[in-house]
Design a protein around this motif. Structure first.
Motif, PDB file in Angstrom:
ATOM      1  N   ILE A  11      10.525   3.818   5.709  1.00  0.00           N
ATOM      2  CA  ILE A  11      11.451   3.099   4.827  1.00  0.00           C
ATOM      3  C   ILE A  11      12.404   2.271   5.675  1.00  0.00           C
ATOM      4  N   GLU A  12      12.928   2.894   6.723  1.00  0.00           N
ATOM      5  CA  GLU A  12      13.873   2.190   7.608  1.00  0.00           C
ATOM      6  C   GLU A  12      13.222   0.953   8.223  1.00  0.00           C
ATOM      7  N   ALA A  13      11.943   1.058   8.596  1.00  0.00           N
ATOM      8  CA  ALA A  13      11.257  -0.075   9.222  1.00  0.00           C
ATOM      9  C   ALA A  13      11.121  -1.242   8.244  1.00  0.00           C
ATOM     10  N   ALA A  14      10.821  -0.932   6.986  1.00  0.00           N
ATOM     11  CA  ALA A  14      10.676  -1.989   5.985  1.00  0.00           C
ATOM     12  C   ALA A  14      12.013  -2.683   5.739  1.00  0.00           C
ATOM     13  N   ILE A  15      13.079  -1.886   5.644  1.00  0.00           N
ATOM     14  CA  ILE A  15      14.396  -2.482   5.410  1.00  0.00           C
ATOM     15  C   ILE A  15      14.833  -3.306   6.623  1.00  0.00           C
ATOM     16  N   ALA A  42      13.841   1.347  -2.665  1.00  0.00           N
ATOM     17  CA  ALA A  42      13.605   1.311  -1.216  1.00  0.00           C
ATOM     18  C   ALA A  42      12.223   1.839  -0.819  1.00  0.00           C
ATOM     19  N   PRO A  43      11.801   3.024  -1.281  1.00  0.00           N
ATOM     20  CA  PRO A  43      10.454   3.474  -0.905  1.00  0.00           C
ATOM     21  C   PRO A  43       9.354   2.577  -1.459  1.00  0.00           C
ATOM     22  N   ASP A  44       9.591   1.945  -2.607  1.00  0.00           N
ATOM     23  CA  ASP A  44       8.584   1.028  -3.134  1.00  0.00           C
ATOM     24  C   ASP A  44       8.451  -0.202  -2.243  1.00  0.00           C
ATOM     25  N   ILE A  45       9.563  -0.659  -1.702  1.00  0.00           N
ATOM     26  CA  ILE A  45       9.515  -1.751  -0.729  1.00  0.00           C
ATOM     27  C   ILE A  45       8.701  -1.316   0.488  1.00  0.00           C
ATOM     28  N   ALA A  46       8.981  -0.108   0.975  1.00  0.00           N
ATOM     29  CA  ALA A  46       8.275   0.399   2.159  1.00  0.00           C
ATOM     30  C   ALA A  46       6.787   0.554   1.881  1.00  0.00           C
ATOM     31  N   TYR A  47       6.456   1.001   0.696  1.00  0.00           N
ATOM     32  CA  TYR A  47       5.043   1.191   0.341  1.00  0.00           C
ATOM     33  C   TYR A  47       4.300  -0.142   0.355  1.00  0.00           C
TER      34      TYR A  47
END
Length: 581
Positions: free
Chosen positions: A271-275, A332-337
């Motif tokens: 998640i952190e990497a996507a953000i 946030a997790p949906d962004i990461a996914y």
């Protein structure tokens, strides 16, 4: 082979020849020149808008261009008549040999007829169902599952490299509620009296899960505080529910390539990497959102949050990705996914959501556009609600589920084939009425029966011919003299067969598998009409016992219909029947 593409190529070549002769100026854009079936079949077999779209840039009258172009087109052996209509449309009638040749192509290509290379092997991820692992799939999930699976098959048929994916929503509070519900059934298995409160799930489907847990751990969790058993029971219950969901999907004929766990995103830095990827693009900031439009909730108060600048990619407002207490929002997790999907190298992403996710479309598209630098398109398809009826009344909820009608309820009532076909008889974003009585009717009004009946009739023709000593293997039929198929009713069936490759590409391009179901019904209608005319006109019957060669020509047409129906049903995930019972 796409006959419409072939005739369009003829139109383009003719326009290029007119340019070479100076009848049209150089530099014209032919991209919008189309060849399509006319709205009224009485006007011809195909129509082109070439003169209409080129008139303005060519600085010429459309009818003058049309008349010159029509004269060139009529010189081609495939064109029987090319006539100008209205202000400049050109209606085309093709020679019978063209339509007879379509039958030959169907028999030569078999199941490959209509397959397209349009996708060029592009990698497409289709994510569908993705239900919370808290219980059996309900009828809404059924529609999403059928739509997503048929879309995946359609894209594969059109030349894409497709991955079917299920996103397991096992990272939120709902799985804690599941664990508490299973714990209650666990206590019940040990003879305790329990009450389902605080939103816990009362469905009977959890009884066996609680009993299995009791058999596995004994009394280890009895009278223990939640912090002792919650994590273990949550993992156990999620695994059992996903087993149930997999079984539900299998009953519907759906098999996923990938099951992706939301929980795998937490505590792994993903998640952190996507953000951070968004932050590197200048799209993450700390700010205060404006109050919601309309009536402001009583508990609303302005507060600083970490926000994604989604308005820079088409969203209406910027979206929170971290709460004021430092916890991630559900977004946030949906962004990461989706960032993970992009990193896996997909060229296109498709998400199939329920109708209640309409407000989620713009923000998700904004995230994917930002993370892929607008390289990877995301198409989100919403499936509308399904209303169930039986005996003229709304179909009641399932006792097993406690609150809703399950996928299994539907499949057990009518079978997977009927379920799948009916779910595709409306466009995905249109409401659907599913009447258990009507979908089992043997009538023209029931599209499932009507299409299957056409395939079964072809099979009966083949059996009858074989009994009469007429060879009807595919090799023999492919060598039949198709020029003997010259009746308008026979050619009408061949014309409908010719539309199949074009239909596949249009349906794949628009992500609309319901078009396949509609087409199959239309093809079945043409075939049944020919069959019925044979009742009054013996010369139109498929088996001519005194003329085996003519029988083979006619049966070649019927066999071609069965080939295309079988291919179309295969895309929908429906098994064609050999005979009606």
């Amino acid at each position: 082979m796409n006959l419409f593409t072939d005739i369009r190529a003829l139109v383009i070549d003719s326009l290029a020849a007119m340019q070479a002769e100076g009848a049209l100026p150089e530099g014209l854009d032919f991209a919008n020149v189309a060849v399509e079936p006319p709205r009224d079949a009485a006007h011809g077999d195909m129509a082109t808008n070439a003169a209409m779209v080129l008139a303005k840039p060519a600085k010429a009258k459309p009818r003058e261009i049309a008349e010159a172009l029509a004269g060139r087109l009529a010189d081609d052996d495939r064109i029987e008549i090319a006539e100008v209509a209205g202000p400049g449309f050109i209606n085309l009638r093709l020679a019978p040999a063209v339509w007879q040749g379509v039958i030959d192509l169907v028999l030569a290509d078999g199941a490959g007829f209509g397959r397209s290379a349009m996708g060029r092997g592009e990698k497409v991820n289709v994510e569908y169902v993705s239900a919370n692992p808290t219980g059996p799939l309900h009828v809404g999930h059924t529609r999403g599952a059928v739509f997503g699976d048929a879309l995946a098959s359609l894209l594969d048929y059109a030349g894409y490299d497709v991955t079917r994916e299920y996103y397991i929503n096992d990272g939120g509070a709902q799985v804690d509620v599941l664990a508490r519900s299973v714990y209650l059934r666990y206590l019940e298995a040990h003879g305790e009296s329990v009450a389902f409160e605080d939103g816990t799930y009362p469905g009977e489907y959890l009884i066996t899960v609680g009993e299995a847990l009791a058999a596995e751990v004994g009394t280890a969790y009895v009278d223990q505080p939640e912090d002792v058993w919650l994590a273990e029971v949550r993992a156990y219950a999620t695994d059992k529910m996903m087993g149930l969901i997999r079984d539900d999907l299998k009953a519907l004929g759906v098999e996923m390539d990938v099951f992706f766990s939301e929980k795998s995103l937490y505590g792994t830095g993903r998640i952190e990497a996507a953000i951070e990827a968004l932050r590197a693009r200048g799209l993450i900031y700390v700010g205060v959102l404006e109050p919601p439009k309309g009536k402001t909730p009583e508990d609303w108060e302005p507060r600083e949050q970490t926000l994604f600048k989604s308005t820079e990619h088409g969203d209406d407002v910027d979206r929170p990705i971290m709460k004021s207490d430092g916890a991630w929002t559900y977004f946030a997790p949906d962004i990461a996914y989706h960032y993970d999907k992009i990193e896996r190298g997909f060229d296109q992403l498709i998400d199939v959501f329920g109708a209640d996710h309409g407000g989620y479309v713009k923000r998700m598209k904004a995230a994917v556009a930002a993370l892929s630098d607008a390289r990877v398109p995301l198409d989100i398809k919403l499936t509308q609600l399904v209303k169930l009826y039986k005996n003229g009344e709304p179909f009641k909820m399932s006792k097993r589920a406690g609150t809703f009608v399950t996928l299994r309820d539907v499949v057990e009532q009518v079978g997977p084939d009927v379920t799948r076909f009916v779910m595709l008889t409306r466009k995905n974003d249109a409401p659907l009425d599913f009447d258990f009585d009507k979908v089992l009717e043997q009538s023209r009004d029931n599209p499932v029966f009507y299409v299957q009946y056409a395939h079964a009739r072809v099979c009966s023709v083949l059996r009858k011919a074989a009994e009469a000593g007429i060879a009807v293997d595919d090799l023999t039929l492919a060598a039949a003299d198709l020029s003997r198929l010259d009746h308008e009713a026979e050619l009408s069936v061949a014309k409908k067969l010719a539309e199949w490759p074009r239909l596949v590409e249009i349906a794949a391009r628009t992500h609309e598998p319901h078009r396949v179901a509609f087409y199959l019904y239309e093809l079945a209608s043409e075939f049944h009409a020919l069959w019925n005319r044979g009742n009054d006109t013996p010369a139109l019957r498929f088996v001519q016992e005194d003329d085996p060669a003519l029988s083979q020509s006619k049966i070649a047409l019927a066999r071609a219909v069965a080939v295309v129906i079988s291919a179309g049903l295969g895309i929908l995930g429906v098994t064609p029947v050999q005979e009606m019972r």
